[in-house]
Write an enzyme that holds these catalytic residues in place. Structure first.
Site, PDB file in Angstrom:
ATOM      1  N   CYS A   1     -14.357 -30.249 -16.814  1.00  0.00           N
ATOM      2  CA  CYS A   1     -13.284 -30.123 -17.803  1.00  0.00           C
ATOM      3  C   CYS A   1     -13.903 -30.390 -19.167  1.00  0.00           C
ATOM      4  CB  CYS A   1     -12.107 -31.046 -17.481  1.00  0.00           C
ATOM      5  SG  CYS A   1     -12.455 -32.811 -17.476  1.00  0.00           S
ATOM      6  N   GLY A   2     -13.100 -30.737 -20.156  1.00  0.00           N
ATOM      7  CA  GLY A   2     -13.657 -30.949 -21.489  1.00  0.00           C
ATOM      8  C   GLY A   2     -14.623 -32.132 -21.513  1.00  0.00           C
TER       9      GLY A   2
END
Ligand code: RB5
Length: 162
Positions: A71-72
């Site tokens: 994810c980020g």
């Protein structure tokens, strides 16, 4: 050697990194790997726990041996995956941690943040983790204690409000 089935999943922040890592898993030949891709496949926003739970469940049920979640930051995926009983997910942004996540912590899942590290480092991290195996020995006792904590709180149906 039988191919290791590796589950992979990401949110929209890490779509490109997922493709890079999938290609890397095919290109590297040190550990034969079969990839199961749980998405996402488009840049449309998605809630990362929805992906984390699918990958974590596949690993917890033994359908996949290991998992990679992106994810980020790698953080939300790890927090969500660790809620699935039996799962040990570790966020790794350096090669040493990736190796130890497997050798010491027997982490079946690693998580990486596409907004934290670049693709070349991510590939090295994935390889280090893939090529490492749980060391057992004194580490086995410690990992067993982690699982006992989980069992204790499941038995009590405990909930934490913060
Ligand atoms: C974007 O949804 C961002 O919050 C996510 O990719 C991740 O960094 C969460 O931990």
């Amino acid at each position: 050697m039988t191919a290791m089935n590796v589950a992979i999943g990401c949110d929209e922040a890490a779509l490109q990194l997922k493709e890079t890592i999938k290609q890397h898993l095919v290109d590297q030949d040190r550990v034969p790997v079969e990839v199961t891709d749980f998405g996402v496949h488009t840049p449309d926003p998605v809630d990362y726990p929805d992906i984390a739970v699918q990958v974590a469940q596949a690993v917890a049920e033994g359908k996949c041996e290991r998992g990679i979640l992106l994810c980020g930051t790698g953080l939300g995926m790890a927090i969500a995956a660790n809620k699935v009983p039996g799962i040990r997910a570790a966020t790794c942004h350096d090669v040493f941690s990736a190796e130890r996540a497997q050798k010491s912590n027997h982490a079946q899942i690693i998580t990486l943040g596409a907004r934290v590290i670049g693709p070349e480092l991510a590939k090295k991290i994935v390889s280090a983790w893939l090529e490492s195996n749980f060391a057992g020995g004194p580490s086995a006792r410690k990992v067993e204690k982690i699982m006992q904590i989980e069992a204790k709180y499941h038995a009590h149906h405990g909930s934490c409000t913060r």
